[in-house]
Design an enzyme around this catalytic site. Structure first.
Site, short mmCIF file in Angstrom:
data_model
loop_
_atom_site.label_atom_id
_atom_site.label_comp_id
_atom_site.label_asym_id
_atom_site.label_seq_id
_atom_site.Cartn_x
_atom_site.Cartn_y
_atom_site.Cartn_z
CE LYS A 177 -0.97 12.49 -7.44
NZ LYS A 177 -0.81 13.86 -7.76
C1 LIG Z 1 -0.53 15.04 -6.65
C2 LIG Z 1 -0.50 15.26 -5.21
C3 LIG Z 1 -1.13 16.37 -4.60
C4 LIG Z 1 -1.72 17.50 -5.39
O1 LIG Z 1 -2.73 17.13 -6.22
P1 LIG Z 1 -3.37 18.21 -7.21
O2 LIG Z 1 -4.65 17.53 -7.62
O3 LIG Z 1 -2.42 18.38 -8.34
O4 LIG Z 1 -3.60 19.45 -6.46
C5 LIG Z 1 -1.16 16.45 -3.23
N1 LIG Z 1 -0.56 15.53 -2.47
C6 LIG Z 1 0.09 14.47 -3.00
C7 LIG Z 1 0.71 13.47 -2.10
C8 LIG Z 1 0.15 14.32 -4.38
O5 LIG Z 1 0.81 13.28 -4.90
#
Ligand SMILES: *Cc1c(COP(=O)(O)O)cnc(C)c1O
Length: 378
Positions: A177
């Site tokens: 991210k």
């Molecule tokens: C990465 C992601 C998640 C999940 O995030 P985590 O921190 O791994 O639980 C949820 N929604 C979207 C759109 C994502 O890209």
């Protein structure tokens, strides 16, 4: 290999981690609190809640809003599976909504309107690729229908608009991210009481945490609600505090690289189209493109991989995944399916050099243009 995404980590993160180790306190304490306040400040919010993941954040939001069995929640299918899973965690029913179009692959208000029933309680928006959904239109929709508006802001940290749409927003700090703590997440909520309820739910529903009991010398606690273990720890918070200082610059760099991609693809590879052609606020989380109808995506992916370029697909639609096919049969989302069929995600991260963008576009043009990639030539 040119990677689709990568965590940007260096000496500062190492130093921050060492400091935590040396401090002797590694579980949720003062650094987590400091991170929450800094994360809130960046979004001009009063406060935030640090948690173990975005998935945990989404679950906490739905749980705190007392959404449960018999309730329906509108959700895009063009998202990561976690956005829909959290609805099942609370026993509610996900109702998948199509995207607006190939050019705007965000949840469609028109289709959301059509899928509202007397049981609909909430809608979860997802700012796909970092491009923000239309705030005013969704607020009007939620008000008109009496629904909770929730943001899955996993793609969109670092913009003040995010977290202000509705009742709460969930963020992710997973390794791929815009800001990472390896695993981690956060919640911003419009209502102080709701945020404090979620704060208690994060730690088993207990009235005090380990660190508070140490510092207040009061060994007692009570449990006054159902809670979970969704805590963040000091190591992650320390890394997050470093990353947070760089996030705005990183997002700007992502924006400049995206502009370069748009210009070069238009010039050298015009059969490939790029969603979000109209100006829209974005955190530029990923670089999605749409291959021409006639291209065979798997061949394009293979050819790029052979040239040292990783690509991925965002996303296989959630309603088409085996588990959700049995959970939500007879779901038909033509725009989502067409988009998912043609989408390809190119490398985009703040460490990517402009020359690398040129290379990717050159290779993409070659892969798309080569006759063995065209269905007609088969
Ligand atoms: C990465 C992601 C998640 C999940 O995030 P985590 O921190 O791994 O639980 C949820 N929604 C979207 C759109 C994502 O890209």
């Amino acid at each position: 290999m040119l990677l689709v995404s990568k965590p940007i980590l260096g000496m500062e993160e190492k130093a921050a981690l060492s400091e935590v180790v040396d401090s002797g306190w590694i579980t949720m304490g003062e650094r987590v609190r400091e991170f929450e306040l800094a994360f809130a400040r960046l979004h001009k919010a009063e406060d935030s809640l640090a948690v173990s993941s975005c998935t945990a954040a989404l679950h906490l939001i739905l749980h705190a809003l007392e959404i449960g069995p018999g309730d329906e929640v509108l959700v895009p299918s063009m998202t990561f599976v976690a956005t829909a899973n959290c609805i099942l965690y609370v026993g509610a029913t996900p109702v998948f909504v199509d995207i607006e179009s190939d050019h705007v692959p965000l949840i469609s208000i028109e289709d959301a309107e059509a899928k509202c029933t007397s049981r609909t309680r909430a809608v979860i928006l997802m700012h796909y690729a970092g491009y923000l959904a239309d705030r005013g239109a969704w607020q009007a929709f939620a008000r008109r229908r009496g629904l909770f508006l929730i943001e899955d802001a996993a793609h969109a940290p670092g913009r003040v608009e995010v977290g202000t749409y509705g009742v709460a927003a969930a963020f992710s700090f997973y390794g791929n991210k815009n800001l990472t703590t390896a695993e981690g997440g956060a919640v911003i909520a419009s209502d102080r009481t709701l945020l404090e309820t979620m704060r208690q739910m994060r730690g088993h529903g207990m009235t005090s945490g380990t660190y508070q009991r140490l510092t207040s010398r009061n060994p007692n606690y009570d449990v006054t609600m159902l809670g979970f273990n969704y805590r963040m720890d000091e190591l992650r918070a320390a890394v997050g505090l470093v990353q947070l200082r760089k996030l705005t610059d990183w997002n700007d760099t992502r924006g400049r690289l995206t502009e370069l991609y748009r210009r070069l693809i238009a010039e050298r590879c015009p059969s490939v189209s790029i969603p979000f052609g109209e100006p829209r606020i974005s955190t530029y989380h990923i670089m999605p493109v749409l291959l021409p109808e006639a291209a065979i995506r798997s061949t394009v992916i293979d050819q790029l991989r052979q040239r040292g370029i990783q690509t991925t697909i965002h996303y296989p639609p959630v309603h088409r995944l085996s588990f959700f096919r049995t959970k939500c049969p007879n779901t038909d989302l033509p725009c989502t399916e067409d988009f998912a069929h043609r989408e390809l995600t190119l490398p985009l991260h703040p460490d990517l050099q402009p020359e690398a963008v040129e290379t990717v576009v050159m290779r993409l043009a070659a892969a798309v243009g080569s006759p063995r990639n065209l269905l007609a030539a088969e």
